[in-house]
Design an enzyme around this catalytic site. Structure first.
Site, PDB file in Angstrom:
ATOM      1  NE  ARG A  81      -2.516   0.988   3.526  1.00  0.00           N
ATOM      2  CZ  ARG A  81      -3.182   0.703   4.645  1.00  0.00           C
ATOM      3  NH1 ARG A  81      -4.441   0.287   4.583  1.00  0.00           N
ATOM      4  NH2 ARG A  81      -2.614   0.845   5.815  1.00  0.00           N
ATOM      5  CE  LYS A 183      -2.103   4.652   7.257  1.00  0.00           C
ATOM      6  NZ  LYS A 183      -3.304   5.261   7.824  1.00  0.00           N
ATOM      7  CD  GLU A 219     -11.569   5.703   4.697  1.00  0.00           C
ATOM      8  OE1 GLU A 219     -11.077   4.902   5.506  1.00  0.00           O
ATOM      9  OE2 GLU A 219     -10.972   6.063   3.672  1.00  0.00           O
TER      10      GLU A 219
END
Ligand code: PLP
Ligand code: COI
Length: 340
Positions: A81, A183, A219
């Site tokens: 990721r 992220k 989210e």
């Protein structure tokens, strides 16, 4: 010798530990990297990260198992990721094998800081990268630093496994085709104003809806949602602007393959939320935190599992996930990496 900390009363905060891992990217390549005791970063006043927020990070944990081993949970997925984050931010990727080696090194060097089994605390590992050379025109940096430090942490939400109350945010976390699926530090910078407001109003977190139509659940600022229907199906929201949580992907696997549950990863309309039996937040920091109530502009959605404890299905998922992480239950192939 284990450090003498009050493990059971740790919050989710930074504690300076003994060693961190550092590697620098210059002239098109990464140096060999090393552990250092120096917790200070010295960079140009004009560094790319300071001007245009060119930075991304990861979060994973090390656990002491019941039989006294130190393990990490699916670090390969954090490495992958982070590679996705770097590509989207025009940063050089830090190779997966090197990421895994850095995790090994930094946890092993700080083994005295890994909280004991059963203490309720874990060792949070924070890998990150930033543009370090001067950048004034808007463009990617040429030099970068990759670092990884560790800090012992307790529960992300006060009260641990107690249900929390959240609100539907008036702000957006991520734009369609934006950076919500990586992220990037910038995603968290823009969530600070809404989270401070939410905390002032007494809420633990924000529920963000999709920015385009404001009809679908995305989210929270730091965790994905899980929902349980009245007939026991696990439903998780699907969207290109949600961070692909490793915890959520693991929970879905556990639900389907270990617990034999029906699992749906699909768009979730906000309209449906009132019909679910259970709701929770999941993530490395959040683990699985039950949600008891959701405030929507004066209207209150009471999740049937209530404000006293986790709903029964959420509890089963929690026990299975943490059982795997703490070595009480057998893990699917490749999920647990022992630190030697
Ligand atoms: N969503 C956001 C925005 C996050 O910051 C995090 C934390 O990493 C998560 C979800 C959960 O992801 P993971 O389970 O990989 O920790
Ligand atoms: C994590 O769960 O690792 C995160 O990065 C979330 C953050 C809000 C602490």
């Amino acid at each position: 010798m284990a450090k003498d900390l009050d493990w059971g009363n740790l919050g989710f905060g930074y504690v300076k530990t003994d060693y961190r891992y550092v590697s620098n990217f210059k002239d098109g390549k990464w140096d060999d990297g090393e552990l250092t005791a120096d917790d200070k970063v010295v960079i140009s006043e004009c560094a790319g990260v300071l001007q245009y927020a060119q930075t991304c990070f990861e979060g994973l944990k090390a656990y002491t198992t019941e039989d006294g081993r130190i393990v990490t949970f699916r670090p390969d997925l954090n490495a992958e990721r982070m590679i996705d984050s770097c590509k989207r931010l025009e940063m050089p990727v830090f190779p997966k094998e090197r990421f895994l080696e850095a995790v090994e090194k930094v946890v092993a060097a700080n083994r005295d800081w890994v909280p004991p089994y059963g203490s309720g605390a874990t060792l949070y590992i924070r890998p990150y990268m930033f543009g370090s050379n001067p950048v004034i025109g808007v463009k990617p940096a040429e030099e970068y630093q990759f670092r990884m430090f560790v800090t012992p942490v307790g529960p992300y939400f006060k009260g641990g496994a107690k249900p929390i109350v959240i609100k539907v945010s008036d702000y957006d976390r991520a734009a369609p085709n934006g950076t919500g699926n990586i992220k990037a530090g910038l995603n968290y910078a823009m969530s600070l104003y809404p989270i401070v407001k939410a905390h002032e109003e007494g809420f633990a977190e924000n529920m963000y809806l999709d920015a385009a139509s404001r009809t679908k659940v995305e989210e929270t600022g730091g965790a994905n949602f899980i929902f349980i229907t009245k007939d026991g199906t696990l439903v998780t929201p699907k969207s290109d602007s949600i961070l692909p949580s490793i915890t959520r992907r693991s929970i879905c696997y556990v639900a389907e393959h270990i617990l034999g549950m029906k699992v749906e990863h699909r768009e979730v309309l906000f309209e449906e939320v009132k019909d679910f039996a259970e709701c929770g937040l999941c993530g490395t920091a959040a683990v699985i935190s039950p949600v008891g109530k959701i405030f929507d502009h004066g209207k209150e959605i009471d999740i049937p599992s209530g404000m006293e404890e986790m709903g029964p299905v959420t509890k089963k998922l929690y026990d299975t996930l943490t059982g795997i992480q703490m070595g009480r239950l057998e893990a699917p192939e490749g999920w647990i990496h022992e630190i030697r």
